[in-house]
Design an enzyme around this catalytic site. Structure first.
Site, PDB file in Angstrom:
ATOM      1  CE  LYS A 198      -2.911  -3.299   0.834  1.00  0.00           C
ATOM      2  NZ  LYS A 198      -4.008  -3.950   0.311  1.00  0.00           N
TER       3      LYS A 198
HETATM    4  C1  LIG Z   1      -4.758  -5.132   1.308  1.00  0.00           C
HETATM    5  C2  LIG Z   1      -6.230  -5.137   1.323  1.00  0.00           C
HETATM    6  C3  LIG Z   1      -6.957  -5.526   2.467  1.00  0.00           C
HETATM    7  C4  LIG Z   1      -6.310  -6.168   3.658  1.00  0.00           C
HETATM    8  O1  LIG Z   1      -5.532  -5.311   4.427  1.00  0.00           O
HETATM    9  P1  LIG Z   1      -4.759  -5.937   5.680  1.00  0.00           P
HETATM   10  O2  LIG Z   1      -4.109  -4.747   6.316  1.00  0.00           O
HETATM   11  O3  LIG Z   1      -3.752  -6.916   5.144  1.00  0.00           O
HETATM   12  O4  LIG Z   1      -5.753  -6.589   6.562  1.00  0.00           O
HETATM   13  C5  LIG Z   1      -8.333  -5.393   2.464  1.00  0.00           C
HETATM   14  N1  LIG Z   1      -8.993  -4.945   1.381  1.00  0.00           N
HETATM   15  C6  LIG Z   1      -8.350  -4.572   0.259  1.00  0.00           C
HETATM   16  C7  LIG Z   1      -9.132  -4.039  -0.905  1.00  0.00           C
HETATM   17  C8  LIG Z   1      -6.948  -4.680   0.185  1.00  0.00           C
HETATM   18  O5  LIG Z   1      -6.308  -4.337  -0.929  1.00  0.00           O
END
Ligand SMILES: *Cc1c(COP(=O)(O)O)cnc(C)c1O
Length: 312
Positions: A198
């Site tokens: 991210k």
């Molecule tokens: C990465 C992601 C998640 C999960 O995030 P985590 O911090 O790993 O729990 C949830 N939804 C979307 C759309 C994602 O891209």
């Protein structure tokens, strides 16, 4: 290349794999003194870097009413938000998203009801959504797919008209905007992820943004086993806390956010330029009124070296 392609378990063409994007994280030089301080103090959780990180996120939102709750992942953040809002019935969720969006609903004890997406933006379709709302519907969990904001204003209108809650899985949305409004400021709450892929990175982690101070207070209790500090459990919560070293990374990562977004844009543009004329391939449409943290079409930068080296 002979035989099966690598995707079908054939021999890999590149032994190292293709470096899609390495996480852009604080250098050890910028944080080593603070890490040493955390380790020396023995205060590894619930301390000043948690406060500093939540304060920094609040300042980022540019919204005096904003409350920010840092948690151990976006998935936990979504689950706790649904729980804290008391959602137990149907939750409308896009059919095209990462599995965590629906997992969070099921883990809460609520029921996911899938809604079709727009073929151009890949985001939840407002017309399909409107048709799926029944008197069992308690909430909408919309997603900003690949950082492209969902149609937040239409979603807010619909949620208000039906008196249901609106939560965003904003996992990819840190740095995205809609009509110049930052993602994080829509609905009852928005939940970001800060895993390495991210745009804001703490290793593992999530950030819940909400203007609802009562909800924020509940979330802080849910994050702490549902216990306000007196060992008398008010809710069935969990340990959803984020440790001090991750919070420190978060503070520093906010300073790196513009450059991190630029790198994501460069990578996305490198792919876009090379794939857009390939027959049969269509790419995500970025509407004119939005900025996607992952693909900002107004900034065509073609300096993503690993891709340039491989795709010629
Ligand atoms: C990465 C992601 C998640 C999960 O995030 P985590 O911090 O790993 O729990 C949830 N939804 C979307 C759309 C994602 O891209």
């Amino acid at each position: 290349m002979k035989g099966k392609p690598a995707i079908l378990y054939g021999v890999k063409a590149y032994s190292q794999g293709i470096p899609f994007l390495k996480p852009y994280i604080p250098s050890i030089a910028t944080i080593k003194e603070s890490i040493a301080e955390i380790l020396a103090s023995g205060m590894l959780t619930k301390e000043k870097y948690l406060q500093a990180y939540e304060d920094k996120a609040k300042a980022y939102s540019e919204d005096a009413q904003m409350n920010v709750v840092a948690v151990s992942s976006a998935t936990i953040g979504l689950t706790l938000t649904l729980q804290a809002l008391g959602i137990t019935g149907d939750v409308l969720v896009p059919s095209f998203t990462f599995c965590a969006s629906a997992n969070a609903i099921v883990q809460t004890g609520a029921k996911p009801v899938f809604v079709d997406c727009c073929p151009d933006t890949y985001n939840i379709s407002i017309s399909a959504l409107a048709q799926k709302i029944t008197n069992q519907t308690e909430a909408i969990l919309a997603v900003h797919v690949f950082g492209v904001p969902a149609d937040c204003l239409a979603l807010e209108k619909l949620a208000k008209a039906h008196n249901i809650k609106l939560i965003f899985d904003a996992a990819h949305g840190m740095g995205s905007t809609l009509d110049n409004i930052k993602i994080g400021r829509f609905g009852d709450a928005e939940v970001f992820s800060t895993t390495p892929m991210k745009t804001l990175v703490t290793g593992e982690g999530g950030l819940i943004f909400t203007r609802d101070a009562v909800l924020a207070q509940r979330l802080r209790t849910y994050r702490e086993y549902g216990n306000l500090g007196d060992y008398d459990c008010t809710y069935v919560g969990t340990n959803g806390r984020l440790n001090e070293i991750s919070c420190l990374m978060g503070v520093t990562s906010f300073d790196l956010l513009p450059e991190n977004i630029r790198l994501h844009n460069a990578a996305a543009n490198a792919y876009t330029q090379r794939l857009k004329s390939v027959p049969g391939i269509s790419l995500q449409h970025i509407p004119n009124n939005v900025v996607s943290a992952l693909l900002n079409k107004s900034e065509i930068c073609d300096d993503f070296l690993p891709i340039r080296a491989i795709v010629t």
